[in-house]
Scaffold this active site. Structure first.
Site, mmCIF file in Angstrom:
data_model
loop_
_atom_site.group_PDB
_atom_site.id
_atom_site.type_symbol
_atom_site.label_atom_id
_atom_site.label_comp_id
_atom_site.label_asym_id
_atom_site.label_seq_id
_atom_site.Cartn_x
_atom_site.Cartn_y
_atom_site.Cartn_z
ATOM 1 N N ARG A 3 35.388 1.493 -28.146
ATOM 2 C CA ARG A 3 34.690 3.172 -27.763
ATOM 3 C C ARG A 3 32.913 2.867 -27.980
ATOM 4 N NH1 ARG A 3 38.447 6.861 -27.099
ATOM 5 N NH2 ARG A 3 37.523 7.687 -25.648
ATOM 6 N N SER A 4 32.100 4.002 -27.140
ATOM 7 C CA SER A 4 31.145 3.918 -27.362
ATOM 8 C C SER A 4 30.483 4.095 -28.810
ATOM 9 C CB SER A 4 30.338 4.719 -26.169
ATOM 10 O OG SER A 4 30.698 5.985 -26.239
ATOM 11 N N ASP A 16 32.065 -0.428 -14.697
ATOM 12 C CA ASP A 16 33.195 1.108 -15.557
ATOM 13 C C ASP A 16 32.415 2.289 -14.621
ATOM 14 O OD1 ASP A 16 34.924 3.099 -16.114
ATOM 15 O OD2 ASP A 16 34.280 2.395 -17.878
ATOM 16 N N LYS A 33 42.957 2.265 -25.207
ATOM 17 C CA LYS A 33 41.979 2.317 -26.988
ATOM 18 C C LYS A 33 43.122 3.516 -28.499
ATOM 19 C CE LYS A 33 37.714 3.254 -23.853
ATOM 20 N NZ LYS A 33 37.108 4.205 -23.064
ATOM 21 N N ASP A 43 41.003 3.566 -17.494
ATOM 22 C CA ASP A 43 41.397 4.028 -18.325
ATOM 23 C C ASP A 43 41.134 5.613 -18.517
ATOM 24 O OD1 ASP A 43 39.915 4.593 -21.145
ATOM 25 O OD2 ASP A 43 37.337 4.128 -20.853
ATOM 26 N N GLU A 49 26.244 1.261 -25.903
ATOM 27 C CA GLU A 49 27.175 -0.098 -26.051
ATOM 28 C C GLU A 49 26.422 -0.989 -26.511
ATOM 29 O OE1 GLU A 49 30.660 0.241 -23.076
ATOM 30 O OE2 GLU A 49 31.056 1.251 -24.686
ATOM 31 N N GLN A 61 28.380 3.510 -14.900
ATOM 32 C CA GLN A 61 28.156 3.941 -16.717
ATOM 33 C C GLN A 61 28.312 2.140 -16.987
ATOM 34 O OE1 GLN A 61 30.675 6.447 -19.378
ATOM 35 N NE2 GLN A 61 31.101 4.290 -19.099
ATOM 36 N N GLU A 70 37.241 -0.482 -13.611
ATOM 37 C CA GLU A 70 37.413 0.576 -14.136
ATOM 38 C C GLU A 70 36.815 2.209 -13.580
ATOM 39 O OE1 GLU A 70 36.725 -0.180 -18.272
ATOM 40 O OE2 GLU A 70 37.317 2.037 -18.656
ATOM 41 N N LYS A 103 37.174 -5.689 -24.595
ATOM 42 C CA LYS A 103 35.957 -5.438 -23.907
ATOM 43 C C LYS A 103 35.094 -4.330 -25.286
ATOM 44 C CE LYS A 103 34.607 -1.327 -20.716
ATOM 45 N NZ LYS A 103 34.817 -0.118 -20.723
HETATM 46 P P1 PGA Z 1 33.642 6.227 -24.449
HETATM 47 O O1 PGA Z 1 34.335 5.583 -23.318
HETATM 48 O O2 PGA Z 1 32.144 6.538 -24.076
HETATM 49 O O3 PGA Z 1 34.095 7.210 -24.847
HETATM 50 O O4 PGA Z 1 34.293 5.384 -25.716
HETATM 51 C C1 PGA Z 1 33.740 4.055 -22.698
HETATM 52 C C2 PGA Z 1 34.294 3.643 -21.972
HETATM 53 O O5 PGA Z 1 34.291 4.970 -20.172
HETATM 54 O O6 PGA Z 1 35.214 2.996 -21.500
HETATM 55 ZN ZN ZN Z 2 36.158 2.941 -19.575
#
Ligand code: PGA
Ligand code: ZN
Length: 422
Positions: A362-363, A237, A333, A308, A201, A158, A282, A384
């Protein structure tokens, strides 16, 4: 003085996050101040995160703010964060914000803190800080990625991340990350495999195997380091829950064309750490694999193994992890757990346990800078928050501002990482 923070009015409305998806925003007015805050949203959400919204979605959440939350919130003091956050739990009555939604709680909780700061004309981090020693976090930047944050022609992993460990100021750190991001686009172009776009992101999307992606990031870091004098280390991650196939009991890597069982995944993660000298890793395993986190953590030395989806900012899951020494870092988060108080307590517990709290976006994020203040207040040596894109840069720029203006009064210095940096 305190009367000025008494909550007079509360409103909730629908706005949009950085993906263009609707989210909830809450506005809170006191005698002396006003503030609003919206909730972010994830694409690779952990199974154990609190519910985002009530069963009826955002419209029901907005209605619940009006009918259930507002009547009890008006009259409370906005600077009594714990009281407000306890009230949210009481009104919800479930263990996972199943009735009002974690995003509803998160927007109310953050708007409360901001309204208190606004009423007292102080920064959010000052309003939220439990300690007097405050440091600026080092930015962990997402420069190349795939997984759930991109659509097609992408890496299996990711996020490929960079950490400017040799920076002496936040500004230089942020500058180094931005240079790596732009260098990667040029390196990919030169290799005849140009980026096809950017993920949620702001990281580049390219059709690359895991090794090619790491090699590209590695080269970009070396070149930027030579240009700027700031040494950079690599992280990733894996978001391994999104690779995990429960029927096959295997991690499925489409682009790399391989399937790994749990033991093979542990070996694979160890070899990536060695080959690319990773400082940060991560979610290398599925969100239920406390044992694998523990085994990897036991055998690595200078690498942060961060949970996470494993911990979902939950004190209970962190306590379980600690009993087995699963990981040595935790993502914080706030909307995974619902309130600022809960997130802050988890970050504090992490520090007591010797885990590094990494405050994270978050994304699907909101365009506000508040996460920068939360990272300082939670004592995170790392934030982050991406490298490019308005909603990411909002947090970066806020830290540039806090660094710049603090030099004139009480200097905010860059945090020192609690691990060796070669
Ligand atoms: P998310 O995750 O898309 O759920 O915000 C981002 C991440 O895994 O750090
Ligand atoms: Zn993550």
């Amino acid at each position: 003085m305190s009367a000025s923070t008494v909550i007079k009015h509360v409103e909730a409305l629908k706005v949009f996050d950085s993906r263009g998806n609707p989210t909830i925003e809450v506005g809170i007015k006191t005698d002396k101040g006003f503030a609003s805050a919206a909730a972010p949203s994830g694409a690779s959400r952990g199974k154990w995160e609190v519910e985002q919204y009530p069963p009826g979605g955002i419209d029901q959440a907005i209605n619940l703010v009006e009918t259930l939350i507002k009547p009890r919130l008006v009259g409370l003091r906005a600077d009594e964060q714990e009281t407000v956050d306890e009230l949210l739990h009481e009104l919800d009555g479930t263990s996972n914000f199943g009735k009002i939604g974690g995003n509803t709680a998160c927007a109310v909780s953050l708007a409360t803190a901001l309204a208190a700061a606004s009423s007292k004309a102080i920064h959010l981090f000052e309003q939220l800080s439990r300690t007097t020693s405050k440091e600026l976090p080092l930015p962990l930047g997402n420069v190349l990625g795939g997984g759930r944050h991109a659509r097609t022609g992408k890496t299996d992993i990711q996020e490929f991340l960079v950490l400017p460990v040799g920076a002496t100021t936040f500004l230089r750190a942020a500058e180094a990350n931005a240079k790596v991001h732009s260098k990667i686009a040029r390196l990919l172009q030169a290799k005849g495999n140009p980026a096809t776009g950017k993920g949620d992101e702001g990281a580049w999307i390219a059709d690359l195997t895991t090794d090619h992606a790491f090699e590209t990031v590695s080269k970009a870091c070396e070149e930027v380091s030579a240009d700027t004098g700031v040494s950079l280390r690599i992280g990733a991650d894996i978001a391994a829950s999104t690779l995990w196939n429960e029927e096959q009991k295997a991690y499925v890597y489409d682009k790399d064309a391989k399937r790994l069982n749990e033991g093979e995944q542990i070996d694979h993660m160890r070899s990536l750490i060695d080959r690319y000298d990773l400082i940060y890793l991560e979610d290398p395993f599925n969100e239920e694999s406390f044992e694998s986190f523990s085994e990897l953590t036991r055998t690595v030395h200078d690498t942060l193994i961060c949970g996470d989806d494993l911990f979902v900012t939950s004190q209970a899951r962190l306590k379980k992890g600690k009993t087995m020494n699963a990981g040595n870092a935790i993502i914080i988060k706030p909307n995974q757990v619902g309130t600022i108080t809960d997130a802050s307590k988890t970050a504090k517990l992490a520090a007591q346990f010797g885990y590094v709290p990494v405050t994270s976006h978050r994304s699907g994020d909101t365009p506000g800078p508040e996460l920068a203040h939360m990272a300082i207040a939670f004592g995170s040596p790392i934030i982050k928050t991406g490298v490019v894109g308005g909603e990411r840069v909002a947090k970066i720029n806020e830290l540039c501002r806090l660094e710049y203006y603090s030099y004139k009064s009480q200097p905010l210095k860059l945090a020192k990482l609690p691990i060796y940096t070669k």
